[in-house]
Scaffold this motif. Structure first.
Motif, PDB file in Angstrom:
ATOM      1  N   GLY A 283      38.006  40.856  40.081  1.00 57.96           N
ATOM      2  CA  GLY A 283      37.342  41.907  40.853  1.00 57.96           C
ATOM      3  C   GLY A 283      36.869  41.415  42.209  1.00 57.96           C
ATOM      4  O   GLY A 283      37.003  42.115  43.219  1.00 57.96           O
ATOM      5  N   ALA A 284      36.322  40.195  42.262  1.00 59.06           N
ATOM      6  CA  ALA A 284      35.845  39.652  43.531  1.00 59.06           C
ATOM      7  C   ALA A 284      36.998  39.420  44.499  1.00 59.06           C
ATOM      8  O   ALA A 284      36.903  39.723  45.691  1.00 59.06           O
ATOM      9  CB  ALA A 284      35.079  38.354  43.286  1.00 59.06           C
ATOM     10  N   ILE A 285      38.119  38.901  43.969  1.00 63.41           N
ATOM     11  CA  ILE A 285      39.277  38.628  44.836  1.00 63.41           C
ATOM     12  C   ILE A 285      39.872  39.937  45.362  1.00 63.41           C
ATOM     13  O   ILE A 285      40.166  40.075  46.557  1.00 63.41           O
ATOM     14  CB  ILE A 285      40.341  37.816  44.064  1.00 63.41           C
ATOM     15  CG1 ILE A 285      39.795  36.412  43.753  1.00 63.41           C
ATOM     16  CG2 ILE A 285      41.631  37.709  44.868  1.00 63.41           C
ATOM     17  CD1 ILE A 285      40.720  35.578  42.901  1.00 63.41           C
ATOM     18  N   ILE A 286      40.025  40.921  44.464  1.00 61.41           N
ATOM     19  CA  ILE A 286      40.594  42.209  44.892  1.00 61.41           C
ATOM     20  C   ILE A 286      39.657  42.898  45.893  1.00 61.41           C
ATOM     21  O   ILE A 286      40.101  43.449  46.908  1.00 61.41           O
ATOM     22  CB  ILE A 286      40.840  43.110  43.664  1.00 61.41           C
ATOM     23  CG1 ILE A 286      41.947  42.513  42.788  1.00 61.41           C
ATOM     24  CG2 ILE A 286      41.209  44.526  44.105  1.00 61.41           C
ATOM     25  CD1 ILE A 286      42.200  43.295  41.518  1.00 61.41           C
ATOM     26  N   GLY A 287      38.339  42.857  45.629  1.00 61.66           N
ATOM     27  CA  GLY A 287      37.388  43.470  46.558  1.00 61.66           C
ATOM     28  C   GLY A 287      37.406  42.807  47.915  1.00 61.66           C
ATOM     29  O   GLY A 287      37.336  43.492  48.959  1.00 61.66           O
ATOM     30  N   TRP A 288      37.517  41.487  47.934  1.00 60.48           N
ATOM     31  CA  TRP A 288      37.563  40.752  49.205  1.00 60.48           C
ATOM     32  C   TRP A 288      38.810  41.116  50.003  1.00 60.48           C
ATOM     33  O   TRP A 288      38.755  41.376  51.208  1.00 60.48           O
ATOM     34  CB  TRP A 288      37.510  39.257  48.899  1.00 60.48           C
ATOM     35  CG  TRP A 288      37.780  38.380  50.083  1.00 60.48           C
ATOM     36  CD1 TRP A 288      37.145  38.394  51.276  1.00 60.48           C
ATOM     37  CD2 TRP A 288      38.785  37.358  50.171  1.00 60.48           C
ATOM     38  NE1 TRP A 288      37.665  37.439  52.126  1.00 60.48           N
ATOM     39  CE2 TRP A 288      38.675  36.787  51.467  1.00 60.48           C
ATOM     40  CE3 TRP A 288      39.731  36.856  49.300  1.00 60.48           C
ATOM     41  CZ2 TRP A 288      39.507  35.754  51.889  1.00 60.48           C
ATOM     42  CZ3 TRP A 288      40.559  35.820  49.721  1.00 60.48           C
ATOM     43  CH2 TRP A 288      40.438  35.293  51.006  1.00 60.48           C
ATOM     44  N   LEU A 289      39.974  41.167  49.309  1.00 61.66           N
ATOM     45  CA  LEU A 289      41.220  41.503  49.997  1.00 61.66           C
ATOM     46  C   LEU A 289      41.204  42.944  50.511  1.00 61.66           C
ATOM     47  O   LEU A 289      41.648  43.218  51.632  1.00 61.66           O
ATOM     48  CB  LEU A 289      42.405  41.289  49.053  1.00 61.66           C
ATOM     49  CG  LEU A 289      42.674  39.830  48.642  1.00 61.66           C
ATOM     50  CD1 LEU A 289      43.811  39.756  47.633  1.00 61.66           C
ATOM     51  CD2 LEU A 289      42.992  38.969  49.860  1.00 61.66           C
TER      52      LEU A 289
END
Length: 360
Positions: free
Chosen positions: A277-283
């Motif tokens: 979730g953190a990686i997808i939100g950052w991207l």
């Protein structure tokens, strides 16, 4: 000022009322030194002065302003008063007559004579200048600039500076505006001398920066609640999963699995959700910022513009990418997701294995 209505036309009834009150409330009374003085109760005098001062706020001639100032600050002004319950203001004998005479003069004022005296007292007149308008521009409402750009010689002439070449202020553009105060104190102290005072762009637009800071704080609070809602949703999903898997948990405990091992199994799910979730939100955040102009243009075509140019002064909302803030938000989201998964996992690991097996 020749178009202004005189006091006698704007406040005819009020002037007569003040004259009547002055004649009615002034009395002869001995003061503390046993001298005969004209006196009036302090509350009554305050009310009279308030009425007279209110006239000064109207559009009247300069001469009438001067007459009001003389009446309030000279004729009806005193520092001699009683300290008793009511308090009397004491004035020299003849004060009441002088005040009434001045108000009567205001009532019978010769406007032509006053205007002629005002014209005679004028030493210099700033005559209109013919100029050529070469362009019209609009300033940013959050950072307004000068209303007019004009040659300095013309501005000095209109301001009455003459040929002295004097200026009222100097604007300096800096490459690093956030260190403006430091530059003003250090770099300019040796260059500019005299009675000058520096004012940075942040000080000049302090109200706008305060508004932006408040908006940022409110946005942070709103986004924090959104994150908390997401965390509670993950926690609810994990509670549901552990409830559905209570039979499997019972089998694992019957085969010798410890509570810590069972807790790790379900906690890892929260860890995976937090990382992905953190990686997808950052991207997604980087993609949105990179295509912010395209997204805003599309919303505008649909009839909804969240950042109108006439309010913000820019076509596209400006932004900056702060890597430290992004890292803090991602780590915070990961920790909250892990905690949301740990709580139901810890509760499930404490379940009775025999009860779980009996439900199979």
């Amino acid at each position: 000022q020749q178009d202004y209505q005189p006091l006698k036309e704007q406040f005819p009834a009020e002037i007569d009322e003040v004259i009547s009150e002055l004649n009615k409330h002034f009395t002869t009374k001995n003061n503390s030194e046993d001298e005969a003085r004209e006196a009036m109760l302090n509350p009554q005098m305050k009310l009279i002065k308030q009425k007279i001062i209110a006239w000064d706020g109207a559009d009247i001639r300069t001469g009438e302003h001067a007459m009001i100032a003389t009446l309030v600050n000279e004729i009806l002004y005193t520092e001699e008063y009683d300290e008793d319950e009511n308090g009397y203001n004491y004035y020299p004998v003849g004060t009441q007559k002088a005040a009434v005479d001045l108000l009567t003069e205001i009532k019978n004022l010769d406007l032509n004579k006053m205007d002629a005296e005002a014209m005679k007292s004028m030493k210099e007149v700033a005559l209109p200048k013919d100029v050529i308008i070469v362009g019209i521009y609009q300033t940013d409402p959050f950072a307004p600039g000068p209303d007019i750009f004009t040659p300095m010689s013309l501005a000095q002439e209109l301001a009455g500076a003459g040929d002295s070449g004097s200026v009222q202020g100097i604007a300096i553009t800096l490459g690093d505006p956030y260190n403006a105060a430091e530059h003003l104190e250090k770099d300019l102290s040796e260059t500019i001398t005299g009675n000058w005072k520096g004012k940075t762009w942040m000080e000049h637009h302090k109200q706008q920066f305060s508004l932006i800071s408040s908006q940022k704080t409110m946005m942070t609070v709103a986004l924090s609640f959104i994150i908390l809602v997401a965390v509670f949703s993950i926690g609810a999903v994990m509670f549901t999963i552990t409830y559905q898997k209570k039979r499997e948990i019972g089998v694992m405990k019957a085969l010798g699995a410890t509570p810590g091992q069972i807790t790790q199994v379900f906690t890892y799910q929260g860890v995976i959700v937090g990382v992905i979730g953190a990686i997808i939100g950052w991207l997604l955040a980087l993609v949105v910022l990179a295509r912010l102009d395209w997204i805003q243009g599309g919303l505008t075509k649909l009839g909804f513009n969240p950042f109108p140019k006439d309010y913000y002064g820019v076509e596209v909302l400006p932004h900056s990418i702060n890597s430290l803030q992004i890292l803090i938000v991602c780590i915070g989201a990961f920790i909250l997701c892990t905690f949301a998964a740990f709580v139901p996992a810890w509760i499930a690991s404490r379940a009775d294995a025999a009860k779980s097996l009996r439900n199979m």
